[in-house]
Design an enzyme around this catalytic site. Sequence first.
Site, PDB file in Angstrom:
ATOM      1  N   LYS A   1       0.822  -1.218   0.000  1.00  0.00           N
ATOM      2  CA  LYS A   1       0.000   0.000   0.000  1.00  0.00           C
ATOM      3  C   LYS A   1       0.860   1.274   0.000  1.00  0.00           C
ATOM      4  O   LYS A   1       2.070   1.222   0.273  1.00  0.00           O
ATOM      5  CB  LYS A   1      -0.945  -0.042   1.205  1.00  0.00           C
ATOM      6  CG  LYS A   1      -1.969  -1.187   1.126  1.00  0.00           C
ATOM      7  CD  LYS A   1      -2.990  -1.123   2.257  1.00  0.00           C
ATOM      8  CE  LYS A   1      -4.026  -2.212   2.143  1.00  0.00           C
ATOM      9  NZ  LYS A   1      -5.070  -2.108   3.215  1.00  0.00           N
TER      10      LYS A   1
ATOM     11  N   TYR B   1     -12.576  -1.435  -3.975  1.00  0.00           N
ATOM     12  CA  TYR B   1     -13.066  -1.641  -2.613  1.00  0.00           C
ATOM     13  C   TYR B   1     -14.586  -1.487  -2.516  1.00  0.00           C
ATOM     14  O   TYR B   1     -15.113  -1.250  -1.444  1.00  0.00           O
ATOM     15  CB  TYR B   1     -12.377  -0.669  -1.657  1.00  0.00           C
ATOM     16  CG  TYR B   1     -10.974  -1.100  -1.267  1.00  0.00           C
ATOM     17  CD1 TYR B   1     -10.758  -2.214  -0.440  1.00  0.00           C
ATOM     18  CD2 TYR B   1      -9.849  -0.397  -1.692  1.00  0.00           C
ATOM     19  CE1 TYR B   1      -9.487  -2.611  -0.073  1.00  0.00           C
ATOM     20  CE2 TYR B   1      -8.562  -0.782  -1.324  1.00  0.00           C
ATOM     21  CZ  TYR B   1      -8.389  -1.891  -0.509  1.00  0.00           C
ATOM     22  OH  TYR B   1      -7.132  -2.279  -0.133  1.00  0.00           O
TER      23      TYR B   1
ATOM     24  N   ASN C   1      -2.218   0.224   6.681  1.00  0.00           N
ATOM     25  CA  ASN C   1      -1.696  -1.027   7.222  1.00  0.00           C
ATOM     26  C   ASN C   1      -0.802  -1.803   6.260  1.00  0.00           C
ATOM     27  O   ASN C   1      -0.754  -3.030   6.288  1.00  0.00           O
ATOM     28  CB  ASN C   1      -2.848  -1.883   7.758  1.00  0.00           C
ATOM     29  CG  ASN C   1      -3.861  -2.238   6.685  1.00  0.00           C
ATOM     30  OD1 ASN C   1      -3.713  -1.847   5.534  1.00  0.00           O
ATOM     31  ND2 ASN C   1      -4.877  -2.992   7.061  1.00  0.00           N
TER      32      ASN C   1
ATOM     33  N   HIS D   1      -2.138  -5.408   1.395  1.00  0.00           N
ATOM     34  CA  HIS D   1      -3.428  -6.050   1.160  1.00  0.00           C
ATOM     35  C   HIS D   1      -3.214  -7.516   0.854  1.00  0.00           C
ATOM     36  O   HIS D   1      -2.236  -7.882   0.206  1.00  0.00           O
ATOM     37  CB  HIS D   1      -4.123  -5.386  -0.041  1.00  0.00           C
ATOM     38  CG  HIS D   1      -5.318  -6.140  -0.528  1.00  0.00           C
ATOM     39  ND1 HIS D   1      -6.559  -6.007   0.046  1.00  0.00           N
ATOM     40  CD2 HIS D   1      -5.458  -7.082  -1.513  1.00  0.00           C
ATOM     41  CE1 HIS D   1      -7.421  -6.806  -0.575  1.00  0.00           C
ATOM     42  NE2 HIS D   1      -6.777  -7.475  -1.523  1.00  0.00           N
TER      43      HIS D   1
ATOM     44  N   GLU E   1      -9.676  -9.711  -7.950  1.00  0.00           N
ATOM     45  CA  GLU E   1      -8.645  -8.697  -7.727  1.00  0.00           C
ATOM     46  C   GLU E   1      -7.470  -8.860  -8.697  1.00  0.00           C
ATOM     47  O   GLU E   1      -6.923  -7.869  -9.203  1.00  0.00           O
ATOM     48  CB  GLU E   1      -8.170  -8.766  -6.270  1.00  0.00           C
ATOM     49  CG  GLU E   1      -9.277  -8.332  -5.304  1.00  0.00           C
ATOM     50  CD  GLU E   1      -8.969  -8.624  -3.841  1.00  0.00           C
ATOM     51  OE1 GLU E   1      -9.823  -8.289  -2.997  1.00  0.00           O
ATOM     52  OE2 GLU E   1      -7.897  -9.183  -3.532  1.00  0.00           O
TER      53      GLU E   1
HETATM   54  P1  IDP Z   1      -8.228  -6.605   5.452  1.00  0.00           P
HETATM   55  O1  IDP Z   1      -7.395  -5.698   4.569  1.00  0.00           O
HETATM   56  O2  IDP Z   1      -7.431  -7.144   6.598  1.00  0.00           O
HETATM   57  O3  IDP Z   1      -8.922  -7.688   4.670  1.00  0.00           O
HETATM   58  P2  IDP Z   1     -10.805  -5.294   5.608  1.00  0.00           P
HETATM   59  O4  IDP Z   1     -11.748  -5.386   6.762  1.00  0.00           O
HETATM   60  O5  IDP Z   1     -11.160  -6.034   4.358  1.00  0.00           O
HETATM   61  O6  IDP Z   1      -9.356  -5.706   6.129  1.00  0.00           O
HETATM   62  O7  IDP Z   1     -10.651  -3.738   5.277  1.00  0.00           O
HETATM   63  C1  IDP Z   1     -10.031  -3.320   4.077  1.00  0.00           C
HETATM   64  C2  IDP Z   1      -9.087  -2.201   4.395  1.00  0.00           C
HETATM   65  O8  IDP Z   1      -9.835  -1.087   4.874  1.00  0.00           O
HETATM   66  C3  IDP Z   1      -8.067  -2.475   5.517  1.00  0.00           C
HETATM   67  O9  IDP Z   1      -6.949  -3.197   5.094  1.00  0.00           O
HETATM   68  C4  IDP Z   1      -7.712  -1.072   5.951  1.00  0.00           C
HETATM   69  O10 IDP Z   1      -6.789  -0.447   5.050  1.00  0.00           O
HETATM   70  C5  IDP Z   1      -9.061  -0.372   5.841  1.00  0.00           C
HETATM   71  N1  IDP Z   1      -9.777  -0.386   7.136  1.00  0.00           N
HETATM   72  C6  IDP Z   1     -10.363  -1.454   7.740  1.00  0.00           C
HETATM   73  N2  IDP Z   1     -10.915  -1.117   8.919  1.00  0.00           N
HETATM   74  C7  IDP Z   1     -10.689   0.216   9.065  1.00  0.00           C
HETATM   75  C8  IDP Z   1     -11.002   1.173  10.086  1.00  0.00           C
HETATM   76  O11 IDP Z   1     -11.627   0.847  11.112  1.00  0.00           O
HETATM   77  N3  IDP Z   1     -10.577   2.454   9.888  1.00  0.00           N
HETATM   78  C9  IDP Z   1      -9.886   2.832   8.758  1.00  0.00           C
HETATM   79  N4  IDP Z   1      -9.564   1.979   7.783  1.00  0.00           N
HETATM   80  C10 IDP Z   1      -9.949   0.676   7.927  1.00  0.00           C
HETATM   81 MG    MG Z   2     -10.354  -7.597   3.185  1.00  0.00          MG
END
Ligand code: IDP
Ligand code: MG
Length: 138
Positions: free
Chosen positions: A10, A50, A113, A116, A127
């Site tokens: 990312k 997304y 984070n 992905h 994807e």
């Molecule tokens: P994942 O990437 O671990 O699968 P997902 O729940 O699919 O997590 O969420 C997609 C992305 O959305 C996350 O990787 C993160 O970048 C963002 N995200 C998820 N939860 C939050 C939040 O509570 N605040 C801000 N961004 C979030």
């Molecule tokens: Mg996800």
Amino acid sequence: MSNQTFTMIKPDAVKNGYSGIILDRIIKAGFHISAMKLTRLTPEKAGEFYAIHKERPFYQELVSFMSSGPIIAAILIKENAVEEFRDLIGATDPSKASEGTIRKLYAGSVGENAIHGSDSDANAQFESNFFFTDQERF
Ligand code: IDP
Ligand code: MG
């Protein structure tokens, strides 16, 4: 069980200089890189990628972050790829991720984070096809 997953390093991790060490971790964990490119998502493309999260409160923040700078997109091949790669990257929130995982080591927050990983075989297909044609896979 499929042998393919999809990843993006990312914008935060690319900007912080972690691309090399993250790719090294992925290769050393036994994933074959089938396709890879440095690219940047427009807000429109990030929103499309997304779309599954459209109703979540963080959707706009996520779209804006994911289009804020270059990313590295890649298709990865390994037996049980989706699950093994999710184990390698760790929990969504880096403060809850296991020791030694990529998010624990290189991510700063639940939003930014670092990486992905597809969460299912169906999403891995979608994807991968979102970013790469058949001719771009090796
Ligand atoms: P994942 O990437 O671990 O699968 P997902 O729940 O699919 O997590 O969420 C997609 C992305 O959305 C996350 O990787 C993160 O970048 C963002 N995200 C998820 N939860 C939050 C939040 O509570 N605040 C801000 N961004 C979030
Ligand atoms: Mg996800």
